[in-house]
Design a protein around this motif. Structure first.
Motif, PDB file in Angstrom:
ATOM      1  N   PRO A  58       0.810  -1.228   0.000  1.00 51.83           N
ATOM      2  CA  PRO A  58       0.000   0.000   0.000  1.00 51.83           C
ATOM      3  C   PRO A  58       0.840   1.274   0.000  1.00 51.83           C
ATOM      4  O   PRO A  58       0.375   2.323  -0.477  1.00 51.83           O
ATOM      5  N   GLN A  59       2.060   1.191   0.511  1.00 54.54           N
ATOM      6  CA  GLN A  59       2.912   2.380   0.515  1.00 54.54           C
ATOM      7  C   GLN A  59       3.325   2.807  -0.886  1.00 54.54           C
ATOM      8  O   GLN A  59       3.705   3.960  -1.107  1.00 54.54           O
TER       9      GLN A  59
ATOM     10  N   ALA B 275       1.327   3.058  -3.485  1.00 51.40           N
ATOM     11  CA  ALA B 275       0.299   3.994  -3.953  1.00 51.40           C
ATOM     12  C   ALA B 275       0.475   5.367  -3.300  1.00 51.40           C
ATOM     13  O   ALA B 275       0.292   6.409  -3.946  1.00 51.40           O
ATOM     14  N   ARG B 276       0.865   5.373  -2.036  1.00 52.38           N
ATOM     15  CA  ARG B 276       1.106   6.647  -1.360  1.00 52.38           C
ATOM     16  C   ARG B 276       2.329   7.348  -1.943  1.00 52.38           C
ATOM     17  O   ARG B 276       2.360   8.578  -2.052  1.00 52.38           O
TER      18      ARG B 276
ATOM     19  N   SER C  36       1.531   9.070  -5.230  1.00 53.89           N
ATOM     20  CA  SER C  36       0.655  10.228  -5.041  1.00 53.89           C
ATOM     21  C   SER C  36       1.453  11.480  -4.679  1.00 53.89           C
ATOM     22  O   SER C  36       0.959  12.599  -4.827  1.00 53.89           O
ATOM     23  N   ASN C  37       2.713  11.283  -4.232  1.00 56.28           N
ATOM     24  CA  ASN C  37       3.515  12.417  -3.770  1.00 56.28           C
ATOM     25  C   ASN C  37       4.693  12.769  -4.673  1.00 56.28           C
ATOM     26  O   ASN C  37       5.215  13.881  -4.589  1.00 56.28           O
TER      27      ASN C  37
END
Length: 279
Positions: A147-148, A150-151, A154-155
Protein backbone atom coordinates in the motif's frame (compact mmCIF):
# COMPACT_ATOMS: atom_id res chain seq x y z
CA UNK A 1 43.11 -32.98 -22.65
CA UNK A 2 46.21 -30.87 -21.91
CA UNK A 3 49.19 -32.84 -20.69
CA UNK A 4 51.32 -31.93 -17.73
CA UNK A 5 54.64 -30.30 -18.47
CA UNK A 6 57.24 -28.20 -16.69
CA UNK A 7 55.64 -24.93 -17.78
CA UNK A 8 52.31 -26.00 -16.32
CA UNK A 9 53.87 -27.09 -13.04
CA UNK A 10 55.67 -23.76 -12.68
CA UNK A 11 52.54 -21.67 -13.12
CA UNK A 12 49.41 -21.25 -11.08
CA UNK A 13 46.20 -22.10 -12.92
CA UNK A 14 43.11 -19.91 -13.04
CA UNK A 15 39.73 -21.13 -14.27
CA UNK A 16 37.53 -18.50 -15.96
CA UNK A 17 33.85 -19.45 -16.00
CA UNK A 18 32.95 -17.74 -19.25
CA UNK A 19 34.64 -17.46 -22.63
CA UNK A 20 32.10 -15.88 -24.95
CA UNK A 21 32.30 -12.22 -23.93
CA UNK A 22 35.11 -9.70 -24.58
CA UNK A 23 35.45 -9.16 -20.81
CA UNK A 24 36.46 -12.82 -20.47
CA UNK A 25 39.15 -12.38 -23.10
CA UNK A 26 40.42 -9.23 -21.38
CA UNK A 27 40.77 -11.14 -18.11
CA UNK A 28 42.48 -14.05 -19.85
CA UNK A 29 45.04 -11.75 -21.48
CA UNK A 30 45.78 -9.86 -18.26
CA UNK A 31 46.15 -13.03 -16.21
CA UNK A 32 48.36 -14.70 -18.82
CA UNK A 33 50.54 -11.60 -18.92
CA UNK A 34 50.83 -11.79 -15.13
CA UNK A 35 52.14 -15.35 -15.41
CA UNK A 36 49.02 -17.46 -14.86
CA UNK A 37 48.03 -20.53 -16.83
CA UNK A 38 44.51 -19.68 -18.05
CA UNK A 39 41.77 -22.22 -18.73
CA UNK A 40 38.13 -21.54 -19.55
CA UNK A 41 34.81 -23.30 -18.86
CA UNK A 42 32.04 -22.36 -21.29
CA UNK A 43 28.65 -23.90 -22.22
CA UNK A 44 28.95 -22.79 -25.86
CA UNK A 45 30.55 -24.94 -28.53
CA UNK A 46 32.54 -21.99 -29.88
CA UNK A 47 33.53 -18.91 -27.96
CA UNK A 48 35.84 -15.92 -28.16
CA UNK A 49 38.44 -17.16 -25.66
CA UNK A 50 38.65 -20.50 -27.44
CA UNK A 51 40.57 -18.84 -30.29
CA UNK A 52 43.04 -17.04 -28.06
CA UNK A 53 46.65 -18.16 -27.78
CA UNK A 54 46.74 -17.02 -24.13
CA UNK A 55 44.20 -19.70 -23.16
CA UNK A 56 45.80 -23.07 -22.47
CA UNK A 57 42.59 -25.10 -22.62
CA UNK A 58 38.83 -24.72 -22.97
CA UNK A 59 36.22 -27.09 -21.59
CA UNK A 60 32.58 -27.29 -22.58
CA UNK A 61 30.29 -27.49 -19.55
CA UNK A 62 26.50 -27.83 -19.09
CA UNK A 63 24.44 -24.65 -19.07
CA UNK A 64 24.09 -23.37 -15.48
CA UNK A 65 20.56 -22.21 -16.30
CA UNK A 66 19.39 -25.57 -17.66
CA UNK A 67 21.17 -27.81 -15.13
CA UNK A 68 22.84 -25.89 -12.28
CA UNK A 69 24.01 -28.96 -10.36
CA UNK A 70 25.53 -30.61 -13.42
CA UNK A 71 27.31 -27.33 -14.18
CA UNK A 72 28.84 -27.15 -10.70
CA UNK A 73 29.79 -30.84 -10.77
CA UNK A 74 31.67 -30.36 -14.03
CA UNK A 75 33.49 -27.31 -12.67
CA UNK A 76 34.61 -29.38 -9.68
CA UNK A 77 35.94 -32.07 -12.03
CA UNK A 78 37.91 -29.49 -14.00
CA UNK A 79 39.30 -27.96 -10.79
CA UNK A 80 40.55 -31.37 -9.66
CA UNK A 81 41.82 -32.60 -13.02
CA UNK A 82 43.56 -29.36 -14.00
CA UNK A 83 44.94 -28.60 -10.54
CA UNK A 84 43.25 -25.20 -10.46
CA UNK A 85 44.46 -22.63 -7.91
CA UNK A 86 41.85 -19.91 -8.50
CA UNK A 87 38.27 -20.00 -9.81
CA UNK A 88 37.36 -16.60 -11.26
CA UNK A 89 33.64 -16.21 -12.09
CA UNK A 90 32.86 -13.97 -15.03
CA UNK A 91 29.62 -12.01 -15.50
CA UNK A 92 26.28 -13.66 -14.60
CA UNK A 93 27.87 -17.06 -14.00
CA UNK A 94 28.93 -15.78 -10.60
CA UNK A 95 25.37 -16.28 -9.34
CA UNK A 96 25.87 -20.02 -9.92
CA UNK A 97 29.60 -20.37 -9.25
CA UNK A 98 29.27 -18.77 -5.81
CA UNK A 99 27.52 -21.97 -4.73
CA UNK A 100 30.94 -23.68 -4.86
CA UNK A 101 31.78 -22.14 -1.49
CA UNK A 102 32.38 -25.04 0.89
CA UNK A 103 32.76 -27.54 -1.96
CA UNK A 104 36.22 -26.65 -3.24
CA UNK A 105 39.51 -28.05 -1.89
CA UNK A 106 41.11 -25.87 0.77
CA UNK A 107 43.96 -25.05 -1.64
CA UNK A 108 41.61 -23.48 -4.21
CA UNK A 109 40.50 -19.85 -3.98
CA UNK A 110 37.11 -18.65 -5.24
CA UNK A 111 36.88 -14.99 -6.24
CA UNK A 112 33.28 -14.52 -5.15
CA UNK A 113 31.32 -13.76 -2.03
CA UNK A 114 29.03 -16.51 -0.69
CA UNK A 115 25.80 -16.87 -2.66
CA UNK A 116 23.52 -15.54 0.08
CA UNK A 117 25.52 -12.32 0.26
CA UNK A 118 25.49 -11.90 -3.52
CA UNK A 119 21.72 -12.34 -3.64
CA UNK A 120 21.30 -9.79 -0.86
CA UNK A 121 22.47 -7.03 -3.21
CA UNK A 122 21.44 -8.59 -6.52
CA UNK A 123 17.75 -7.93 -5.85
CA UNK A 124 16.81 -4.28 -6.33
CA UNK A 125 14.71 -4.10 -3.15
CA UNK A 126 17.15 -6.03 -0.98
CA UNK A 127 19.94 -3.74 -2.24
CA UNK A 128 17.94 -0.74 -1.05
CA UNK A 129 17.42 -2.39 2.32
CA UNK A 130 21.14 -3.16 2.67
CA UNK A 131 21.97 0.48 1.93
CA UNK A 132 19.38 1.77 4.41
CA UNK A 133 20.90 -0.35 7.17
CA UNK A 134 24.28 1.24 6.39
CA UNK A 135 22.84 4.77 6.42
CA UNK A 136 23.39 5.31 2.69
CA UNK A 137 20.98 7.40 0.61
CA UNK A 138 18.63 5.47 -1.68
CA UNK A 139 15.26 6.28 -3.28
CA UNK A 140 12.11 5.20 -1.43
CA UNK A 141 11.27 1.78 -2.85
CA UNK A 142 8.29 -0.52 -2.24
CA UNK A 143 6.77 -3.60 -3.80
CA UNK A 144 3.94 -2.87 -6.21
CA UNK A 145 1.63 -4.85 -3.92
CA UNK A 146 2.57 -2.71 -0.88
CA UNK A 147 0.00 0.00 0.00
CA UNK A 148 2.91 2.38 0.51
CA UNK A 149 3.60 2.23 -3.23
CA UNK A 150 0.30 3.99 -3.95
CA UNK A 151 1.11 6.65 -1.36
CA UNK A 152 4.54 7.14 -2.92
CA UNK A 153 3.22 7.80 -6.44
CA UNK A 154 0.65 10.23 -5.04
CA UNK A 155 3.52 12.42 -3.77
CA UNK A 156 6.31 12.11 -6.35
CA UNK A 157 7.36 10.83 -9.76
CA UNK A 158 8.21 7.12 -9.74
CA UNK A 159 9.59 4.33 -11.86
CA UNK A 160 8.06 0.86 -11.98
CA UNK A 161 10.52 -1.98 -12.58
CA UNK A 162 11.13 -5.65 -11.95
CA UNK A 163 13.06 -6.67 -8.89
CA UNK A 164 15.32 -8.87 -11.04
CA UNK A 165 15.97 -7.46 -14.51
CA UNK A 166 18.62 -5.82 -16.64
CA UNK A 167 18.85 -3.32 -19.49
CA UNK A 168 15.74 -1.51 -18.28
CA UNK A 169 13.41 -4.26 -19.51
CA UNK A 170 9.85 -3.42 -18.48
CA UNK A 171 10.80 -0.13 -16.82
CA UNK A 172 8.03 2.48 -16.81
CA UNK A 173 8.18 6.11 -15.59
CA UNK A 174 5.06 7.65 -14.05
CA UNK A 175 4.43 11.26 -12.99
CA UNK A 176 3.16 12.04 -9.51
CA UNK A 177 -0.57 11.42 -9.13
CA UNK A 178 -0.67 8.57 -11.65
CA UNK A 179 -2.49 5.31 -11.14
CA UNK A 180 -0.14 2.40 -10.66
CA UNK A 181 -0.23 -0.24 -13.41
CA UNK A 182 -1.37 -3.80 -12.84
CA UNK A 183 1.05 -6.67 -13.35
CA UNK A 184 0.56 -10.45 -13.57
CA UNK A 185 3.03 -11.03 -10.73
CA UNK A 186 2.87 -7.98 -8.43
CA UNK A 187 5.51 -9.26 -5.91
CA UNK A 188 8.08 -9.25 -8.72
CA UNK A 189 7.56 -5.54 -9.42
CA UNK A 190 8.80 -2.50 -7.53
CA UNK A 191 7.79 1.15 -7.35
CA UNK A 192 10.73 3.49 -6.76
CA UNK A 193 10.97 7.21 -6.21
CA UNK A 194 12.38 8.86 -9.32
CA UNK A 195 15.49 10.90 -8.57
CA UNK A 196 16.16 13.67 -11.07
CA UNK A 197 19.76 14.52 -11.87
CA UNK A 198 22.87 12.90 -13.37
CA UNK A 199 22.96 9.14 -13.71
CA UNK A 200 26.41 7.70 -13.12
CA UNK A 201 27.88 4.22 -12.78
CA UNK A 202 30.84 2.82 -10.92
CA UNK A 203 32.92 -0.30 -11.25
CA UNK A 204 35.12 -1.45 -8.38
CA UNK A 205 37.49 -4.25 -7.54
CA UNK A 206 37.31 -4.89 -3.81
CA UNK A 207 38.69 -7.29 -1.25
CA UNK A 208 37.16 -7.88 2.17
CA UNK A 209 35.48 -4.49 2.32
CA UNK A 210 38.31 -2.44 0.84
CA UNK A 211 38.09 -0.89 -2.62
CA UNK A 212 41.30 -1.63 -4.52
CA UNK A 213 40.28 0.35 -7.60
CA UNK A 214 37.15 2.24 -8.67
CA UNK A 215 36.16 3.87 -11.96
CA UNK A 216 33.21 6.27 -12.23
CA UNK A 217 31.66 6.66 -15.68
CA UNK A 218 28.52 7.69 -17.55
CA UNK A 219 26.75 6.63 -20.71
CA UNK A 220 27.29 8.93 -23.69
CA UNK A 221 25.32 7.04 -26.34
CA UNK A 222 22.05 5.39 -25.31
CA UNK A 223 19.97 2.90 -27.28
CA UNK A 224 16.56 2.74 -25.61
CA UNK A 225 17.40 2.23 -21.94
CA UNK A 226 20.88 0.79 -22.56
CA UNK A 227 24.10 2.82 -22.75
CA UNK A 228 26.39 1.54 -25.49
CA UNK A 229 29.23 4.07 -25.23
CA UNK A 230 30.78 5.38 -22.04
CA UNK A 231 32.95 8.18 -20.71
CA UNK A 232 35.09 8.07 -17.59
CA UNK A 233 34.28 10.80 -15.08
CA UNK A 234 37.00 11.93 -12.67
CA UNK A 235 36.90 14.16 -9.57
CA UNK A 236 33.73 12.62 -8.19
CA UNK A 237 34.64 12.65 -4.50
CA UNK A 238 31.06 12.41 -3.20
CA UNK A 239 30.33 9.46 -5.49
CA UNK A 240 33.55 7.71 -4.46
CA UNK A 241 32.69 8.26 -0.80
CA UNK A 242 29.26 6.64 -1.33
CA UNK A 243 30.80 3.70 -3.22
CA UNK A 244 33.55 3.17 -0.64
CA UNK A 245 31.03 3.34 2.22
CA UNK A 246 28.92 0.67 0.54
CA UNK A 247 31.92 -1.59 -0.11
CA UNK A 248 33.13 -1.22 3.48
CA UNK A 249 29.71 -1.58 5.07
CA UNK A 250 28.82 -4.71 3.12
CA UNK A 251 32.29 -6.21 3.18
CA UNK A 252 32.47 -6.60 -0.59
CA UNK A 253 34.99 -8.94 -2.19
CA UNK A 254 35.28 -9.23 -5.96
CA UNK A 255 33.98 -7.16 -8.87
CA UNK A 256 30.99 -4.93 -8.23
CA UNK A 257 29.11 -2.34 -10.29
CA UNK A 258 26.72 0.33 -9.01
CA UNK A 259 24.13 2.53 -10.71
CA UNK A 260 23.92 5.89 -8.97
CA UNK A 261 22.08 9.17 -9.27
CA UNK A 262 23.41 12.59 -8.28
CA UNK A 263 20.46 14.93 -7.75
CA UNK A 264 20.34 18.65 -8.43
CA UNK A 265 21.69 19.43 -4.95
CA UNK A 266 24.66 17.10 -5.38
CA UNK A 267 23.35 14.35 -3.10
CA UNK A 268 24.26 10.81 -4.18
CA UNK A 269 21.68 8.01 -4.25
CA UNK A 270 22.27 4.33 -4.95
CA UNK A 271 19.82 2.86 -7.48
CA UNK A 272 20.96 -0.69 -8.19
CA UNK A 273 23.88 -3.02 -7.73
CA UNK A 274 25.49 -5.44 -10.15
CA UNK A 275 27.56 -7.89 -8.09
CA UNK A 276 28.53 -9.81 -11.24
CA UNK A 277 29.96 -6.87 -13.20
CA UNK A 278 33.36 -7.39 -14.75
CA UNK A 279 33.47 -4.47 -17.15
Amino acid sequence: MPHKNKARLSKKTVLLTLGRLPKGLDLARCLAQAGWRVIVAEPGVRHLCGSSNVVSASFRVPSPIEDPEAYLAELLKIVSREEVDLVLPVSEEILHVAALHGRLPATVSLAAMPLDRLLAVHGKLSFVEVCQRSGLSVPDTFRLSDPQAARLVSNCDVVVKREYSCAGVGLESLPAGSKLPTRDKPPDWLVQQRIKGRELCSFSIAHEGRALATVVYRGTVVSGTVAVCFERIDDQDDVLQWVNSFITGFGVSGFIGLDLMVDESGAVFGLECNPRATS
